[in-house]
Design an enzyme around this catalytic site. Structure first.
Site, mmCIF file in Angstrom:
data_model
loop_
_atom_site.group_PDB
_atom_site.id
_atom_site.type_symbol
_atom_site.label_atom_id
_atom_site.label_comp_id
_atom_site.label_asym_id
_atom_site.label_seq_id
_atom_site.Cartn_x
_atom_site.Cartn_y
_atom_site.Cartn_z
ATOM 1 N N ALA A 155 -7.693 1.116 7.336
ATOM 2 C CA ALA A 155 -6.521 1.064 8.219
ATOM 3 C C ALA A 155 -6.863 1.628 9.601
ATOM 4 O O ALA A 155 -6.911 0.896 10.582
ATOM 5 C CB ALA A 155 -5.350 1.828 7.608
ATOM 6 N N ASP A 192 0.842 -1.193 0.000
ATOM 7 C CA ASP A 192 0.000 0.000 0.000
ATOM 8 C C ASP A 192 0.884 1.252 0.000
ATOM 9 O O ASP A 192 1.829 1.346 0.790
ATOM 10 C CB ASP A 192 -0.862 -0.065 1.281
ATOM 11 C CG ASP A 192 -1.956 0.968 1.330
ATOM 12 O OD1 ASP A 192 -2.427 1.399 0.257
ATOM 13 O OD2 ASP A 192 -2.370 1.332 2.455
#
Ligand code: CO
Ligand code: CO
Length: 284
Positions: free
Chosen positions: A232, A82
């Protein structure tokens, strides 16, 4: 250990009008919660790691851990880098077995963004790895990168068409008003823009900054064509809060098998909820 890329799982999501949740993990415990919950719910899942997570947990450990999870559970699963910006680090992690990466060159001017992404795509595709890239800028904080509100720029639909054609990427992260981290007020998402991008671009679209966004807005984005939703912050906070509460109640505690457990349980509830919101339950 060779892991899977994200090509087919995102195309399946695009065809099925749902999104694959991409959960950022940091260690064995957070990985365990994500994969076991996804397997219970028969949801495809992407295990994501930022550069600082790779630095913290080590690429070889991460690849091996996801490889072990793949053997344990028979759901589509991928390990994904990511917001990586370092081309060499991406290549090294692909060499270690990773097959799905995001090259984030969104802070560069358009031509430099394209050139950097092209380089990654060329290498990644040779190795059977898929590539996500971002056009436009998200506000907020991702790892150690600050993007101020003033600098933020939404993705232009026509530029997106050109960008996808010029780079050869497999999925596109769009900037439509989401931000990384927590929001000051209710976020405003530019759904007209998303619809325009979806109608012009054929590849799967990715929504970053989906933590702290009301469920109905994420659901609407999925209806309008988002195929991957990144989560997240929404996992980190409940995990930390549950561990803090445990220590408050048991100040003498010192066994990680005991104090990590309430964190995992709190995180599991969020993973379950996000899978519901993504409509990815019972897809396999
Ligand atoms: Co992001
Ligand atoms: Co909710």
């Amino acid at each position: 250990m060779k892991l899977h890329n994200t090509k087919q799982m995102l195309l399946d999501a695009q065809a099925g009008h749902y999104a694959v949740p991409a959960f950022n993990i940091h260690n064995l415990e957070t990985l365990q919660v994500v994969v076991s919950t996804a397997a219970e719910m028969r949801s495809p899942v992407i295990i994501a790691a930022t550069p600082s997570t790779v630095e913290y947990a080590d690429k070889d450990y991460l690849v091996a851990l996801v490889g072990a999870a793949m053997e344990k559970y028979d759901i589509p699963m991928s390990f994904h880098l990511d917001h990586h910006e370092d081309v060499q680090q991406i290549e090294e992690t692909i060499a270690a077995g990773c097959r799905s990466v995001m090259i984030d060159a969104s802070r560069l001017p358009y031509e430099e963004n394209v050139a950097k992404v092209q380089k990654v795509v060329e290498f990644a595709h040779t190795c059977g790895a898929t590539v996500e890239a971002e056009l436009g800028k998200l506000v907020g904080r991702e790892d150690n990168v600050e993007v101020s509100d003033a600098e933020s720029a939404y993705t232009d639909p026509d530029d997106a068409v050109r960008y996808v054609a010029e780079t050869g990427i497999d999925s596109l992260a769009v900037a439509i008003g989401t931000a990384h981290g927590l929001y000051k007020g209710r976020p405003h998402l530019d759904f007209d823009r998303l619809e325009k991008i979806r109608s012009k671009v054929e590849i799967p679209l990715v929504l970053h900054g989906a933590s702290d966004v009301p469920d109905e807005l994420v659901s609407k984005a999925i209806t309008l064509g988002i195929c991957k939703v990144n989560i997240a912050t929404d996992l980190k906070i409940p995990f930390a809060n549950a561990v803090k509460a445990f220590f408050k109640e048991h100040p003498e505690a010192n066994d990680p098998r005991k104090y990590m457990t309430p964190g995992k349980e709190a995180m599991k509830k969020v993973v379950q909820h996000k899978i519901e919101v993504c409509l990815s339950k019972n897809r396999y």
